[in-house]
Design a protein around this motif. Structure first.
Motif, PDB file in Angstrom:
ATOM      1  N   SER A  32       0.814  -1.213   0.000  1.00 45.94           N
ATOM      2  CA  SER A  32       0.000   0.000   0.000  1.00 45.94           C
ATOM      3  C   SER A  32       0.845   1.259   0.000  1.00 45.94           C
ATOM      4  O   SER A  32       0.534   2.231  -0.692  1.00 45.94           O
ATOM      5  CB  SER A  32      -0.944  -0.006   1.210  1.00 45.94           C
ATOM      6  N   VAL A 284      -7.063   2.107   0.445  1.00 49.69           N
ATOM      7  CA  VAL A 284      -6.194   0.932   0.573  1.00 49.69           C
ATOM      8  C   VAL A 284      -5.330   1.026   1.824  1.00 49.69           C
ATOM      9  O   VAL A 284      -5.171   0.056   2.576  1.00 49.69           O
ATOM     10  CB  VAL A 284      -5.319   0.772  -0.689  1.00 49.69           C
ATOM     11  N   ASN A 285      -4.767   2.207   2.090  1.00 45.50           N
ATOM     12  CA  ASN A 285      -3.930   2.374   3.281  1.00 45.50           C
ATOM     13  C   ASN A 285      -4.735   2.212   4.561  1.00 45.50           C
ATOM     14  O   ASN A 285      -4.249   1.635   5.547  1.00 45.50           O
ATOM     15  CB  ASN A 285      -3.269   3.753   3.259  1.00 45.50           C
ATOM     16  N   THR A 288      -5.435  -1.495   5.100  1.00 48.89           N
ATOM     17  CA  THR A 288      -4.217  -2.214   5.482  1.00 48.89           C
ATOM     18  C   THR A 288      -3.927  -2.103   6.967  1.00 48.89           C
ATOM     19  O   THR A 288      -3.302  -2.989   7.557  1.00 48.89           O
ATOM     20  CB  THR A 288      -3.022  -1.668   4.678  1.00 48.89           C
TER      21      THR A 288
END
Length: 588
Positions: A32, A284-285, A288
């Protein structure tokens, strides 16, 4: 005994599963973070065009990530091992997502500002009794410089070559008649967002690598770190693919009618939907980060042989915690890279834009709206090509009767620069293949370098060591490189875009030869110089051993000496005992 073995087996399974869970999570974190990093690097050109800023400023924006990382890297590396490392990594991923979201904000803020600006201008023009046309100057929708009418109404061909005509679309030269664009400073959001993204990335590498090294087997840690570095390779692949998709979507899609556009994604004025990819990177980060909040602070060392060793290791860790709480073809453009007769000229020759074929056309000389003639030569605009008529609308518009285009048949031109040809595309493929091979060879040193770094320092200082390594990388490479590279790239610009106020905007065309020398030559020179200290260090350390090797050899020698002394003492005791027995028998 059976219960003890069962407990050891269960503990091993639990330990391995948590270690593998952390390994999967940290690999995804590397994917990520490199995804968002590679996407940011790929969108620098779009950001440069969106805000009309020079490459040197774009380099500073790119280097701001390193600045944010630099602010906390030593602090996090030193104190991170005393805190909950997985949670710190999770928080870092969330902060990275926040930074990516902040980088996309200018697009939404500019759209919202447009409505406010409209009402402000209605009142302002009413009070000043001025025409409301200044609204277009402040409208925050992206406007590229163009001389072509996009409405399809050909009753007015003021953008063509008209002898004794007047051009009403010249950039405003008088500063008093120009109103500064509101969006001109919106790049500050991208800058601040990139700094925050750098702050969020700080704990991922040093704490993640040290966590693996602390709780994995010595023989397994290189393999685990290799998996993590693989994630750092996979991330850019997704990032570049996402950037390719977003770059082909117009920046204001949904807000403007794309059928009226007179530019394509290959045009140097095109701006893709750079903001869309940042939203994806932010999500996405954030996703994660979730697994790290469910991982323990400590894990037993992999490969412990008995329950006693496990208990002893846990006690030692608790005691330690309590004690330490304290990138050759140049696009063949008339007046810039070649003369109107097709002869090659000095790339930096001044006052060569006008020629006899267009001198009476009264054309703007700063506006960049290129067309490609059927003679294979590009021109800065249809007017400078001497074109007198046009047919069609939008991107399919064709210009005819062009006095500067010297051909045997009908002289015509179409929108956009001329193609560089088949040879250029083939050279690009060769370049990509050689880049892939070079990157593979260069990456072979990554894991050995990490292992040498980690094995040369004390276990409690591993995070600090990785942090110092990253700190030096940021200070001497990450921060200054984008700035001086951007300044050098700016020096190769052949024609700058022009803002409505007459100021210089983003670069429209570069000197490809000099650009190539800087893009490839400077990194090669810097990397070549890096071998000098490497050879010096190898020469110094070639006769030395790692601390672990000295300790192990010293321990073996001590154990051998101790064993020898014990055997000698036993022999002496037995001999003295035999002598005493003989003396006693003699006396009796």
């Amino acid at each position: 005994m059976a219960e003890n073995e069962k407990r050891i087996k269960t503990h091993r399974i639990r330990c391995l599963s948590k270690m593998k869970m952390f390994l999967l999570a940290i690999t995804c974190a590397f994917v990520s973070k490199t995804l968002s990093g590679s996407y940011m690097n790929s969108m620098l050109t779009q950001i440069e065009r969106q805000f009309n800023i020079p490459t040197s400023l774009v380099g500073f924006i790119n280097g701001s990530f390193e600045i944010g990382n630099l602010l906390l890297i030593i602090f996090v590396s030193y104190f991170g091992t005393k805190l909950h490392r997985p949670i710190l990594i999770g928080v870092g991923c969330v902060v990275m997502g926040l930074g990516c979201f902040l980088q996309s904000l200018p697009h939404f803020l500019m759209e919202r500002l447009s409505s406010y600006i409209w009402w402000f201008l209605v009142i302002y023009t009413y009070l000043r009794e001025r025409n409301n046309t200044s609204y277009l100057e402040l409208l925050c929708i992206y406007e590229y410089e163009s001389t072509v009418s996009v409405s399809g109404n050909l009753s007015s061909n003021s953008f063509l070559c008209m002898e004794n005509g007047t051009q009403i679309i010249r950039p405003t030269e008088d500063p008093s008649e120009c109103v500064k664009e509101v969006k001109s400073l919106m790049w500050m959001y991208v800058l601040v967002g990139n700094i925050i993204r750098g702050i969020g990335e700080t704990p991922i590498m040093p704490l993640g690598i040290s966590y693996i090294e602390d709780f994995a087997k010595s023989e397994n840690s290189p393999l685990y770190i290799g998996f993590v570095e693989t994630g750092a390779i996979i991330g850019p692949l997704f990032g570049l693919s996402l950037a390719s998709f977003c770059a082909n979507v117009y920046v204001d899609t949904g807000s403007v009618n794309t059928d009226d556009l007179t530019i394509t994604p290959t045009d140097t004025r095109w701006v893709g939907a750079w903001w869309f990819g940042f939203l994806i990177c932010a999500g996405v980060n954030a996703l994660t980060a979730i697994p790290f909040f469910f991982l323990p602070k400590w894990l037993p060392k992999e490969g412990l042989k008995s329950n006693a060793d496990i208990i002893k290791n846990d006690k030692e860790e608790k005691q330690r915690e309590e004690v330490k709480k304290k990138k050759d073809g140049i696009t063949k453009v008339a007046g810039i890279t070649t003369t109107y007769n097709g002869m090659q000229q000095d790339l930096y020759m001044e006052n060569a834009i006008l020629a006899d074929c267009n001198r009476d056309c009264n054309c703007p000389t700063k506006t960049w709206d290129p067309v490609c003639g059927n003679n294979g030569v590009s021109y800065m605009s249809a007017c400078l090509a001497g074109c007198e008529t046009s047919v069609g609308a939008g991107i399919n518009m064709v210009f005819q009767n062009c006095s500067c285009i010297q051909t045997s048949g009908n002289s015509s031109a179409v929108l956009g620069l001329c193609d560089k040809g088949h040879d250029c595309s083939m050279m690009l493929q060769y370049f990509l293949i050689l880049s892939a091979v070079g990157s593979f060879i260069y990456s072979l040193s990554a894991i050995p370098g990490y292992m040498v770094l980690l094995r040369c320092i004390k276990p409690e200082e591993k995070s600090l060591g990785v942090g110092l390594h990253t700190f030096c990388t940021r200070v001497f490479a990450g921060i200054p490189a984008p700035i001086y590279f951007g300044a050098l790239v700016d020096s190769t610009c052949l024609h700058w875009g022009t803002l409505k106020c007459g100021e210089s905007g983003a670069c429209r065309i570069y000197d490809s030869a000099n650009f190539r020398y800087i893009y490839l030559g400077l990194p090669a020179a810097l990397r070549g110089l890096s071998y000098i200290p490497a050879f010096l260090i190898l020469n110094i350390l070639k006769n030395r051993h790692l601390p672990g090797e000295n300790a192990s050899s010293g321990t073996m020698l001590t154990e051998a000496k101790t064993t020898k002394k014990e055997s000698e003492c036993k022999d002496m005791d037995q001999n003295s005992k035999v002598l005493n027995d003989n003396e006693l028998k003699t006396k009796l």
